[in-house]
Design an enzyme around this catalytic site. Structure first.
Site, mmCIF file in Angstrom:
data_model
loop_
_atom_site.group_PDB
_atom_site.id
_atom_site.type_symbol
_atom_site.label_atom_id
_atom_site.label_comp_id
_atom_site.label_asym_id
_atom_site.label_seq_id
_atom_site.Cartn_x
_atom_site.Cartn_y
_atom_site.Cartn_z
ATOM 1 N N HIS A 38 38.317 65.273 70.462
ATOM 2 C CA HIS A 38 39.051 64.693 69.293
ATOM 3 C C HIS A 38 40.461 65.470 68.946
ATOM 4 O O HIS A 38 40.530 66.446 69.710
ATOM 5 C CB HIS A 38 38.179 64.530 67.927
ATOM 6 C CG HIS A 38 37.380 65.837 67.539
ATOM 7 N ND1 HIS A 38 38.337 66.914 67.145
ATOM 8 C CD2 HIS A 38 36.270 66.119 67.689
ATOM 9 C CE1 HIS A 38 37.691 68.111 66.924
ATOM 10 N NE2 HIS A 38 36.196 67.346 67.163
ATOM 11 N N GLU A 39 41.183 64.930 67.962
ATOM 12 C CA GLU A 39 42.417 65.567 67.698
ATOM 13 C C GLU A 39 42.395 66.968 67.685
ATOM 14 O O GLU A 39 43.301 67.711 67.744
ATOM 15 C CB GLU A 39 43.093 64.853 66.214
ATOM 16 C CG GLU A 39 44.025 63.672 66.684
ATOM 17 C CD GLU A 39 44.966 63.921 67.815
ATOM 18 O OE1 GLU A 39 45.870 64.721 67.709
ATOM 19 O OE2 GLU A 39 45.019 63.324 68.796
ATOM 20 N N HIS A 41 40.639 69.062 69.134
ATOM 21 C CA HIS A 41 40.428 69.919 70.478
ATOM 22 C C HIS A 41 41.838 69.633 71.135
ATOM 23 O O HIS A 41 42.299 70.822 71.634
ATOM 24 C CB HIS A 41 39.588 69.060 71.421
ATOM 25 C CG HIS A 41 37.993 69.224 70.845
ATOM 26 N ND1 HIS A 41 37.256 68.215 70.609
ATOM 27 C CD2 HIS A 41 37.140 70.500 70.927
ATOM 28 C CE1 HIS A 41 36.106 68.489 70.376
ATOM 29 N NE2 HIS A 41 35.824 69.779 70.646
ATOM 30 N N GLN A 65 22.323 76.768 73.008
ATOM 31 C CA GLN A 65 23.007 76.817 71.642
ATOM 32 C C GLN A 65 22.259 75.922 70.687
ATOM 33 O O GLN A 65 22.617 75.916 69.593
ATOM 34 C CB GLN A 65 24.339 77.002 71.632
ATOM 35 C CG GLN A 65 25.167 75.746 71.951
ATOM 36 C CD GLN A 65 26.687 75.980 71.905
ATOM 37 O OE1 GLN A 65 27.275 76.421 72.998
ATOM 38 N NE2 GLN A 65 27.322 75.714 70.733
ATOM 39 N N VAL A 181 41.792 70.951 62.173
ATOM 40 C CA VAL A 181 42.505 69.556 61.784
ATOM 41 C C VAL A 181 41.802 68.690 61.125
ATOM 42 O O VAL A 181 40.398 68.776 61.387
ATOM 43 C CB VAL A 181 42.949 69.084 63.422
ATOM 44 C CG1 VAL A 181 43.723 67.686 63.347
ATOM 45 C CG2 VAL A 181 43.700 69.983 64.316
HETATM 46 O O1 PAF Z 1 32.647 75.371 69.635
HETATM 47 C C1 PAF Z 1 32.157 74.711 70.788
HETATM 48 O O2 PAF Z 1 32.460 73.599 71.020
HETATM 49 C C2 PAF Z 1 30.967 75.381 71.477
HETATM 50 O O3 PAF Z 1 30.402 76.392 70.780
HETATM 51 C C3 PAF Z 1 31.613 76.224 72.701
HETATM 52 C C4 PAF Z 1 32.475 77.600 72.281
HETATM 53 C C5 PAF Z 1 32.385 75.319 73.588
HETATM 54 C C6 PAF Z 1 30.612 76.911 73.551
HETATM 55 O O4 PAF Z 1 29.554 76.052 74.104
#
Ligand code: PAF
Length: 283
Positions: A38-39, A41, A65, A181
């Site tokens: 999205h914006e 990123h 995670q 953002v």
């Molecule tokens: O913030 C994220 O999107 C994730 O935690 C990352 C840093 C890409 C690790 O998987």
């Protein structure tokens, strides 16, 4: 028309691509993502472009995670759309391993972060999270060997954890945080916002409104405890189940003693319906 970024799906293909960039003496910035771009990123990518000659974006939904009860299976995956967005931004390389390439059979080594990773914020509610993030980010750093890596401030505890890890393990990468953002009404952009119903979406900006009010009160010298209590009540009244609303030291994330000076960060996590949102601001 922009040229599509090169795409590497195996570690050996990634090495070849990076060797060819390095042969041209290019500095490299890495933007680690889980896709569903999205914006927020895109702003990381634009900062990366200002900090290095070539930009690598990793797209990998990292299973380690997520707890078994979390949304790994349903996490939005929007590969075609992501590639189109990165093409428009003229990104050089996408690193897109599958789980086998990242965690081959027999994988048995993990990073166990301490310090900010044990601050009693996200780690209290997602105890598996920072081990998974630190392990995959350490791998991304050693796979890509970037000069600089860009992370969003929205995941503020994550930013502190990876900054510390890069320093502690001499990974040779400068970790840079990038401003959150927001939508026009203040809601922090997140890939998980797509889960919100219309009613939940209307209530969601409460988090940022409370953070801003709290920052204003603290700057004016109000006591932390009653100010936090009032903010917590407003969040709960808006329909959230609050996990935490805390004022912490901005670097260590340690709780603040009475009259403690130094940079402060206000952090919040709360669930509305089935969606858990996090946000933070400087105070
Ligand atoms: O913030 C994220 O999107 C994730 O935690 C990352 C840093 C890409 C690790 O998987």
């Amino acid at each position: 028309m922009s040229r599509s970024p090169r795409i590497a799906r195996t570690v050996s293909a990634l090495r070849r691509e990076l060797d060819s960039l390095r042969a041209r003496k290019a500095s490299i910035a890495l933007v680690p993502t889980m896709g569903a771009l999205h914006e927020g990123h895109i702003s990381l990518v634009r900062l990366a472009k200002r900090r290095a000659d070539k930009v690598v974006v990793s797209i990998f939904v990292n299973p380690t995670q997520f707890a078994p009860t979390e949304d790994f299976g349903s996490y939005p995956r929007t590969w075609k759309d992501d590639v189109a967005k990165l093409t428009a931004e003229r990104v050089d390389l996408i690193w897109h391993p599958d789980a086998k390439a990242m965690y081959p059979d027999g994988f048995a080594t993990r990073i166990v972060p301490e310090g900010a990773a044990l601050a009693g914020l996200e780690d209290r509610f997602r105890p598996h999270f920072f081990g998974g993030v630190a392990t995959v980010v350490a791998k991304l750093f050693t796979q890509c060997r970037p000069d600089v890596a860009i992370f969003g401030e929205k995941d503020y505890q994550q930013l502190r954890v990876v900054t510390q890890m890069a320093r502690d393990l001499d990974l040779g990468v400068r970790v840079v945080g990038s401003r959150t953002v927001r939508e026009r009404d203040g809601l922090a952009m997140s890939s998980r916002n797509v889960y919100l119903s219309a009613d939940e979406r209307r209530a969601a900006p409460t988090l940022h409104r409370v953070l801003k009010q709290l920052a204003t009160r603290l700057r004016a010298g109000d006591d932390i405890k009653p100010a936090v209590r009032a903010g917590a009540a407003e969040i709960t009244e808006a329909g959230f189940a609050l996990d935490y609303l805390e004022v912490r030291h901005a670097e260590t994330l340690a709780p603040l003693g009475p009259n403690e000076s130094g940079p402060k960060r206000i952090l919040v996590a709360a669930k509305i319906g089935t969606t858990r949102l996090i946000d933070n601001v400087a105070a």
